[in-house]
Design a protein around this motif. Structure first.
Motif, PDB file in Angstrom:
ATOM      1  N   PHE A 255      -5.017  31.306  22.862  1.00 46.88           N
ATOM      2  CA  PHE A 255      -3.823  32.073  23.228  1.00 46.88           C
ATOM      3  C   PHE A 255      -4.064  33.579  23.201  1.00 46.88           C
ATOM      4  O   PHE A 255      -3.132  34.351  23.375  1.00 46.88           O
ATOM      5  N   HIS A 256      -5.322  33.989  22.954  1.00 47.98           N
ATOM      6  CA  HIS A 256      -5.690  35.408  22.923  1.00 47.98           C
ATOM      7  C   HIS A 256      -4.702  36.218  22.068  1.00 47.98           C
ATOM      8  O   HIS A 256      -3.985  37.090  22.577  1.00 47.98           O
ATOM      9  N   PRO A 257      -4.634  35.925  20.786  1.00 46.35           N
ATOM     10  CA  PRO A 257      -3.637  36.562  19.914  1.00 46.35           C
ATOM     11  C   PRO A 257      -3.879  38.062  19.774  1.00 46.35           C
ATOM     12  O   PRO A 257      -5.016  38.529  19.808  1.00 46.35           O
ATOM     13  N   ASN A 258      -2.788  38.800  19.571  1.00 42.50           N
ATOM     14  CA  ASN A 258      -2.921  40.237  19.349  1.00 42.50           C
ATOM     15  C   ASN A 258      -3.202  40.510  17.870  1.00 42.50           C
ATOM     16  O   ASN A 258      -3.271  39.586  17.044  1.00 42.50           O
ATOM     17  N   ALA A 259      -3.347  41.786  17.519  1.00 41.64           N
ATOM     18  CA  ALA A 259      -3.721  42.164  16.164  1.00 41.64           C
ATOM     19  C   ALA A 259      -2.683  41.728  15.134  1.00 41.64           C
ATOM     20  O   ALA A 259      -3.033  41.286  14.027  1.00 41.64           O
ATOM     21  N   TRP A 260      -1.397  41.815  15.484  1.00 44.57           N
ATOM     22  CA  TRP A 260      -0.335  41.434  14.548  1.00 44.57           C
ATOM     23  C   TRP A 260      -0.424  39.945  14.191  1.00 44.57           C
ATOM     24  O   TRP A 260      -0.313  39.559  13.012  1.00 44.57           O
ATOM     25  N   VAL A 261      -0.615  39.127  15.196  1.00 44.68           N
ATOM     26  CA  VAL A 261      -0.711  37.675  14.973  1.00 44.68           C
ATOM     27  C   VAL A 261      -1.916  37.360  14.099  1.00 44.68           C
ATOM     28  O   VAL A 261      -1.827  36.569  13.135  1.00 44.68           O
ATOM     29  N   LEU A 262      -3.061  37.965  14.397  1.00 45.94           N
ATOM     30  CA  LEU A 262      -4.269  37.720  13.616  1.00 45.94           C
ATOM     31  C   LEU A 262      -4.097  38.176  12.173  1.00 45.94           C
ATOM     32  O   LEU A 262      -4.556  37.504  11.245  1.00 45.94           O
ATOM     33  N   ALA A 263      -3.425  39.302  11.978  1.00 49.98           N
ATOM     34  CA  ALA A 263      -3.228  39.822  10.622  1.00 49.98           C
ATOM     35  C   ALA A 263      -2.398  38.863   9.778  1.00 49.98           C
ATOM     36  O   ALA A 263      -2.744  38.569   8.622  1.00 49.98           O
ATOM     37  N   PHE A 264      -1.308  38.366  10.336  1.00 51.96           N
ATOM     38  CA  PHE A 264      -0.474  37.431   9.575  1.00 51.96           C
ATOM     39  C   PHE A 264      -1.153  36.066   9.419  1.00 51.96           C
ATOM     40  O   PHE A 264      -0.939  35.370   8.417  1.00 51.96           O
ATOM     41  N   LEU A 265      -1.969  35.697  10.397  1.00 47.66           N
ATOM     42  CA  LEU A 265      -2.742  34.459  10.262  1.00 47.66           C
ATOM     43  C   LEU A 265      -3.728  34.558   9.092  1.00 47.66           C
ATOM     44  O   LEU A 265      -3.949  33.578   8.372  1.00 47.66           O
ATOM     45  N   ILE A 266      -4.316  35.723   8.907  1.00 45.49           N
ATOM     46  CA  ILE A 266      -5.234  35.930   7.787  1.00 45.49           C
ATOM     47  C   ILE A 266      -4.511  35.673   6.465  1.00 45.49           C
ATOM     48  O   ILE A 266      -5.023  34.988   5.569  1.00 45.49           O
ATOM     49  N   LEU A 267      -3.314  36.210   6.330  1.00 46.49           N
ATOM     50  CA  LEU A 267      -2.529  36.017   5.105  1.00 46.49           C
ATOM     51  C   LEU A 267      -2.206  34.537   4.893  1.00 46.49           C
ATOM     52  O   LEU A 267      -2.372  34.010   3.787  1.00 46.49           O
ATOM     53  N   ILE A 268      -1.767  33.865   5.946  1.00 46.55           N
ATOM     54  CA  ILE A 268      -1.387  32.442   5.838  1.00 46.55           C
ATOM     55  C   ILE A 268      -2.609  31.575   5.526  1.00 46.55           C
ATOM     56  O   ILE A 268      -2.557  30.691   4.661  1.00 46.55           O
ATOM     57  N   LEU A 269      -3.715  31.823   6.237  1.00 46.38           N
ATOM     58  CA  LEU A 269      -4.925  31.025   6.027  1.00 46.38           C
ATOM     59  C   LEU A 269      -5.476  31.217   4.616  1.00 46.38           C
ATOM     60  O   LEU A 269      -5.900  30.254   3.974  1.00 46.38           O
ATOM     61  N   GLN A 270      -5.455  32.465   4.131  1.00 41.41           N
ATOM     62  CA  GLN A 270      -5.966  32.725   2.789  1.00 41.41           C
ATOM     63  C   GLN A 270      -5.112  32.028   1.735  1.00 41.41           C
ATOM     64  O   GLN A 270      -5.642  31.503   0.746  1.00 41.41           O
ATOM     65  N   PHE A 271      -3.810  31.993   1.930  1.00 44.00           N
ATOM     66  CA  PHE A 271      -2.925  31.294   0.996  1.00 44.00           C
ATOM     67  C   PHE A 271      -3.236  29.795   0.977  1.00 44.00           C
ATOM     68  O   PHE A 271      -3.315  29.178  -0.094  1.00 44.00           O
ATOM     69  N   ALA A 272      -3.429  29.220   2.160  1.00 45.78           N
ATOM     70  CA  ALA A 272      -3.758  27.791   2.246  1.00 45.78           C
ATOM     71  C   ALA A 272      -5.088  27.491   1.573  1.00 45.78           C
ATOM     72  O   ALA A 272      -5.233  26.478   0.863  1.00 45.78           O
ATOM     73  N   ILE A 273      -6.062  28.373   1.762  1.00 49.46           N
ATOM     74  CA  ILE A 273      -7.388  28.184   1.142  1.00 49.46           C
ATOM     75  C   ILE A 273      -7.272  28.180  -0.370  1.00 49.46           C
ATOM     76  O   ILE A 273      -7.834  27.312  -1.052  1.00 49.46           O
ATOM     77  N   GLU A 274      -6.528  29.152  -0.907  1.00 52.44           N
ATOM     78  CA  GLU A 274      -6.398  29.264  -2.358  1.00 52.44           C
ATOM     79  C   GLU A 274      -5.664  28.069  -2.955  1.00 52.44           C
ATOM     80  O   GLU A 274      -5.947  27.667  -4.088  1.00 52.44           O
ATOM     81  N   MET A 275      -4.748  27.499  -2.222  1.00 44.89           N
ATOM     82  CA  MET A 275      -4.012  26.322  -2.701  1.00 44.89           C
ATOM     83  C   MET A 275      -4.880  25.073  -2.693  1.00 44.89           C
ATOM     84  O   MET A 275      -4.680  24.152  -3.499  1.00 44.89           O
ATOM     85  N   LEU A 276      -5.884  25.032  -1.790  1.00 46.19           N
ATOM     86  CA  LEU A 276      -6.670  23.806  -1.603  1.00 46.19           C
ATOM     87  C   LEU A 276      -8.064  23.851  -2.225  1.00 46.19           C
ATOM     88  O   LEU A 276      -8.637  22.796  -2.500  1.00 46.19           O
ATOM     89  N   ILE A 277      -8.637  25.034  -2.440  1.00 44.90           N
ATOM     90  CA  ILE A 277     -10.052  25.152  -2.783  1.00 44.90           C
ATOM     91  C   ILE A 277     -10.419  24.401  -4.052  1.00 44.90           C
ATOM     92  O   ILE A 277     -11.500  23.810  -4.146  1.00 44.90           O
ATOM     93  N   ALA A 278      -9.544  24.391  -5.049  1.00 38.48           N
ATOM     94  CA  ALA A 278      -9.845  23.691  -6.294  1.00 38.48           C
ATOM     95  C   ALA A 278      -9.548  22.197  -6.193  1.00 38.48           C
ATOM     96  O   ALA A 278     -10.068  21.400  -6.982  1.00 38.48           O
ATOM     97  N   LYS A 279      -8.738  21.818  -5.212  1.00 36.32           N
ATOM     98  CA  LYS A 279      -8.358  20.415  -5.066  1.00 36.32           C
ATOM     99  C   LYS A 279      -9.357  19.628  -4.221  1.00 36.32           C
ATOM    100  O   LYS A 279      -9.698  18.495  -4.556  1.00 36.32           O
ATOM    101  N   ASN A 280      -9.815  20.232  -3.128  1.00 31.20           N
ATOM    102  CA  ASN A 280     -10.790  19.570  -2.268  1.00 31.20           C
ATOM    103  C   ASN A 280     -11.440  20.609  -1.369  1.00 31.20           C
ATOM    104  O   ASN A 280     -10.764  21.234  -0.537  1.00 31.20           O
ATOM    105  N   TYR A 281     -12.754  20.792  -1.522  1.00 34.42           N
ATOM    106  CA  TYR A 281     -13.474  21.819  -0.774  1.00 34.42           C
ATOM    107  C   TYR A 281     -13.414  21.572   0.739  1.00 34.42           C
ATOM    108  O   TYR A 281     -13.286  22.506   1.528  1.00 34.42           O
ATOM    109  N   GLY A 282     -13.475  20.315   1.129  1.00 28.91           N
ATOM    110  CA  GLY A 282     -13.470  19.967   2.548  1.00 28.91           C
ATOM    111  C   GLY A 282     -12.187  20.387   3.244  1.00 28.91           C
ATOM    112  O   GLY A 282     -12.205  20.939   4.354  1.00 28.91           O
ATOM    113  N   TYR A 283     -11.044  20.149   2.585  1.00 25.44           N
ATOM    114  CA  TYR A 283      -9.776  20.566   3.164  1.00 25.44           C
ATOM    115  C   TYR A 283      -9.688  22.081   3.255  1.00 25.44           C
ATOM    116  O   TYR A 283      -9.137  22.628   4.214  1.00 25.44           O
ATOM    117  N   ALA A 284     -10.229  22.760   2.239  1.00 30.59           N
ATOM    118  CA  ALA A 284     -10.203  24.228   2.246  1.00 30.59           C
ATOM    119  C   ALA A 284     -11.049  24.791   3.385  1.00 30.59           C
ATOM    120  O   ALA A 284     -10.685  25.794   4.010  1.00 30.59           O
TER     121      ALA A 284
END
Length: 358
Positions: A255-284
């Motif tokens: 979808f060729h995202p703009n800078a705003w979309v990518l910036a908020f995606l970084i925040l969302i993805l990092q939150f998901a990683i932190e929630m999953l990393i200790a539970k299952n590395y593969g999901y993270a």
């Protein structure tokens, strides 16, 4: 045999019962995402991404008192700056980056192992080094880039200081500084890991892979496993998680995202990683993959999703295989242990001879 396969399958896809405060994941996501959001607001998104890269020191925040947390994050920030500088300067000569990566990896592994730095260990230092190598050589811009990296690190330090005060970190037990005294073992491990990580990048360059920095990143991620079982699990997790994660990354870039979309995606993805990393590395890894793609491909948001999927999956699988070979040699052979014993014996003999002379 069937029961072992069933148990392996269960271990790979089971979510571990690890309780982690949601606000810890949120502060990590905020530290990494906020510089990118500010960069998007100022129409300086690539610069904001560099600050976000430096802000990743927040992932090294230990569960200790405030003072120890800030000292740890400050030292990790200096480590990030050193790795970025070494990687950037090495691009002046085409054949130098693999050696620079090996040097950075050698020093980082020694420091992280000697001071018993908990996970993610040396991984993000490798990420910083490889991303700096992937950037075009531009000596006049180097001080600015280092400054942006430092700003990101300082932002995380300030945020963690406030977070520690709000969550009562000073009520935690007093921190005892522990060191790993097995210096010979640490040096041998650092030398072994640095040869494999730097060598994987050298092989990728020799094969003329497209943006080969994914190879050493994947190799280092696999070698993080403390046991052969973890190395094996990480290899499968890394490859399977990457396959799904690259589909997600391709969908994002489609979808060729703009800078705003990518910036908020970084925040969302990092939150998901932190929630999953200790539970299952593969999901993270499913979320780690698009996050690292956004950071590495920030200068080219028009990248073809099909080519992105093809190149990155091959690079990551190739790096994971090299890491698995290294992990197998490290954990399944005794030659490093034997070499360590010989070094210890020589050291003891040297001390004995020096005492006799005295």
């Amino acid at each position: 045999m069937l029961s072992k396969a069933r148990r392996l399958f269960k271990d790979l896809f089971t979510l571990n019962d690890v309780k982690r405060p949601w606000h810890l994941s949120f502060i990590a996501a905020l530290c990494v995402g906020l510089p990118a959001i500010i960069g998007a607001a100022l129409e300086q998104f690539p610069q904001g991404m560099l600050a976000s890269l430096g802000a990743m020191v927040v992932l090294y925040m230990p569960n200790t008192r405030t003072a120890h947390r800030i000292v740890t994050l400050s030292l990790c920030s200096f480590g990030f700056i050193f790795c970025f500088m070494v990687g950037s300067l090495s691009t002046f000569v085409s054949w130098l980056p693999p050696f620079a990566l090996s040097l950075a990896m050698f020093l980082v592994v020694i420091m992280s192992r000697y001071y018993l730095l908990p996970p993610p260990g040396s991984f993000f230092f490798v990420l910083v080094t490889t991303i700096s190598i992937a950037m075009p050589f531009d000596l006049p811009s180097l001080p600015t880039n280092i400054g942006l990296l430092a700003i990101g690190g300082m932002t995380s330090c300030v945020a963690c200081f406030v977070y520690s005060l709000l969550t009562g970190a000073n009520t935690l037990p007093k921190t005892e500084i522990k060191l790993d005294a097995r210096v010979n073992a640490i040096v041998l491990e650092a030398l072994f890991v640095s040869v494999f990580v730097g060598g994987s990048y050298g092989i990728a360059l020799a094969l003329q892979m497209n943006n080969p920095y994914w190879v050493p990143i994947s190799c280092a991620a696999i070698l993080q496993g403390a046991t052969f079982r973890q190395v094996w699990h990480r290899k499968i997790h890394r490859i399977m998680g990457t396959l799904v994660g690259m589909l997600l990354a391709s969908a994002i870039f489609f979808f060729h995202p703009n800078a705003w979309v990518l910036a908020f995606l970084i925040l969302i993805l990092q939150f998901a990683i932190e929630m999953l990393i200790a539970k299952n590395y593969g999901y993270a890894v499913i979320f780690i993959t698009p996050l690292t793609v956004i950071m590495a491909e920030v200068t080219n948001t028009q990248v073809s999703p099909a080519l992105l999927l093809e190149y990155r999956i091959f690079d990551i699988v190739f790096g994971s295989i090299i890491g698995f070979v290294g992990g197998t040699i490290f954990h399944k052979t005794q030659w490093l242990t034997s070499l360590e014993k010989k070094m210890d014996e020589r050291k003891s003999l040297s001390l004995l001879l020096s005492r006799k002379k005295d």
